[in-house]
Motif scaffolding. Structure first.
Motif, short mmCIF file in Angstrom:
data_model
loop_
_atom_site.label_atom_id
_atom_site.label_comp_id
_atom_site.label_asym_id
_atom_site.label_seq_id
_atom_site.Cartn_x
_atom_site.Cartn_y
_atom_site.Cartn_z
N GLY A 1 0.78 -1.23 0.00
CA GLY A 1 0.00 0.00 0.00
C GLY A 1 0.81 1.27 0.00
O GLY A 1 0.23 2.37 0.01
N SER A 2 2.13 1.16 -0.03
CA SER A 2 2.98 2.37 0.06
C SER A 2 2.83 3.25 -1.19
O SER A 2 2.66 4.46 -1.09
N ARG A 3 2.87 2.63 -2.36
CA ARG A 3 2.75 3.42 -3.59
C ARG A 3 1.33 3.98 -3.73
O ARG A 3 1.16 5.13 -4.17
N SER B 1 -2.27 10.66 -1.93
CA SER B 1 -1.94 11.98 -1.38
C SER B 1 -1.58 12.97 -2.49
O SER B 1 -1.79 14.18 -2.34
N GLN B 2 -1.05 12.47 -3.60
CA GLN B 2 -0.70 13.37 -4.69
C GLN B 2 -1.95 13.98 -5.34
O GLN B 2 -1.95 15.17 -5.69
N TYR B 3 -3.01 13.20 -5.48
CA TYR B 3 -4.21 13.69 -6.17
C TYR B 3 -5.23 14.30 -5.24
O TYR B 3 -6.14 14.99 -5.71
N THR B 4 -5.13 14.06 -3.95
CA THR B 4 -6.11 14.62 -3.00
C THR B 4 -5.51 15.67 -2.08
O THR B 4 -6.27 16.38 -1.41
N ARG C 1 5.17 -1.79 -7.11
CA ARG C 1 6.10 -2.42 -8.03
C ARG C 1 7.35 -2.82 -7.28
O ARG C 1 7.91 -2.02 -6.52
N ASP C 2 7.78 -4.04 -7.54
CA ASP C 2 8.97 -4.57 -6.88
C ASP C 2 10.21 -3.96 -7.54
O ASP C 2 10.36 -4.03 -8.77
N LYS D 1 -2.03 -6.48 -3.79
CA LYS D 1 -1.58 -5.18 -4.26
C LYS D 1 -2.55 -4.57 -5.28
O LYS D 1 -2.73 -3.34 -5.33
N GLU D 2 -3.21 -5.40 -6.09
CA GLU D 2 -4.18 -4.87 -7.05
C GLU D 2 -5.42 -4.34 -6.33
O GLU D 2 -5.96 -3.29 -6.69
N SER D 3 -5.87 -5.07 -5.30
CA SER D 3 -7.06 -4.64 -4.58
C SER D 3 -6.82 -3.33 -3.83
O SER D 3 -7.66 -2.42 -3.86
#
Length: 349
Positions: free
Chosen positions: A77-79, A85-88, A199-200, A162-164
């Motif tokens: 969930g880090s990315r 936060s970038q868009y809101t 992404r790894d 990660k997709e969810s």
């Protein structure tokens, strides 16, 4: 193009947002649709979509977006947190939660938010505990086995894939922009969900290496002329030199250059460098000439003539010789205590 609820539910199905766990908390039973044969609980995606709309309205009610904290200690969930936060305009805290962020006023990273959003109530338990102490409302992505203590708005969904996780934050950010008026519902959002995926780094490096390997082109060899003479045009027929390699073994040309036989054509220094320092001269006259040269070089040319020590014998081959003074030299010569140069006589071998 207006986005409907059915389209969002289809996206949730693709990202496996409806898959829960084998365990189910008694407070999460209201959000469970059914249970599979394998024992996995299926989450009701209609209720998930409704809770996303409720959470978006709670976020829009905060006048200053920087008063909202979005935390995620889960790596997947880090990315998504950073993109949200970038868009809101919210304040993102990805990675480890620093204890005392909401309670310790002495620290430089002390914050007083009005709303807290977490990815997993179990991994972000420290953030939930501090929010409870500071009386801060909490929005959390909750799985079927997640505890609901200190959670005000629970969004039932799969918070382990990660997709969810990326899709839930993408839907929440899109709805917040719809409600704020910065994005029109008829136009849609041109930002893809893939940008929220975790992404790894190792996988990215491997892909870059594969791309570089595919772009590399092997250098082409120059075209060879099959009609050209062999050896790059060199004339081997007119070559001169040692025409016969068997001449040395049969006593032909160059036989005098053999190390064992010696050759008067070679000076003493060259003969010793070629045959080894322990090789004895070929004749007594040559040994005497070598002694004079060693006298001029080692003794310093004090004018004393060398004399032979008869009856002394030394070792043959590459071993050192030993004289009456007890000293050793590899060339068969010895400098005495008085500076005289001794030459062995009667060497054997």
């Amino acid at each position: 193009m207006a986005v409907t609820k059915e389209e969002d539910v289809q996206m949730m199905l693709v990202c496996k947002t409806h898959l829960g766990t084998r365990n189910c908390d008694y407070r999460m039973k209201r959000y469970v649709f059914r249970r599979t044969v394998d024992g996995i609980h299926i989450i009701h995606l209609g209720k998930t979509w409704e809770k996303i709309m409720v959470a978006a309205r709670a976020i829009v009610s905060i006048e200053n977006p920087s008063d909202i904290i979005v935390a995620s200690q889960r790596p997947y969930g880090s990315r998504a947190v950073l993109k949200f936060s970038q868009y809101t305009g919210a304040n993102a805290l990805a990675g480890r939660w620093m204890p005392g962020t909401l309670t310790n006023q002495i620290t430089t990273k002390y914050l007083e938010p009005r709303l807290l959003i977490v990815t997993d109530p179990r991994t972000d338990a420290q953030a939930l505990k501090e929010a409870c102490y500071a009386n801060i409302p909490v929005i959390a992505l909750c799985d079927t086995d997640s505890p609901l203590e200190n959670v005000d708005i629970a969004i039932p969904a799969n918070n382990k894939g990660k997709e969810s996780i990326a899709l839930l934050y993408w839907l929440l950010a899109r709805e917040v922009q719809y409600l704020r008026g910065t994005l029109s519902r008829t136009a849609g959002w041109d930002i893809m969900v893939d940008s929220f995926f975790w992404r790894d780094p190792e996988e990215l490096e491997q892909r870059e290496e594969e791309n570089q390997a595919s772009e590399w082109v092997a250098p082409q060899k120059p075209a060879e002329d099959w009609n050209a003479p062999a050896g790059g045009g060199d004339n081997w027929e007119g070559a001169t030199g040692d025409a016969s390699w068997d001449a040395l073994a049969t006593g032909g040309a160059g036989a005098g250059d053999d190390c064992l036989g010696g050759s008067p054509r070679w000076p003493p220094e060259a003969r010793r460098a070629h045959c080894g320092l322990a090789r004895r001269p070929a004749s007594p006259a040559a040994r005497w000439a070598d002694a004079e040269e060693e006298l001029a070089r080692d003794v310093g040319g004090r004018g004393r003539r060398p004399h032979t020590s008869e009856g002394r014998t030394g070792h043959s081959g590459l071993q050192a010789y030993r004289c009456c003074h007890g000293s050793q030299r590899a060339d068969g010569l010895c400098v005495g205590r008085e500076g005289d140069l001794h030459v062995w006589g009667g060497l054997r071998g």
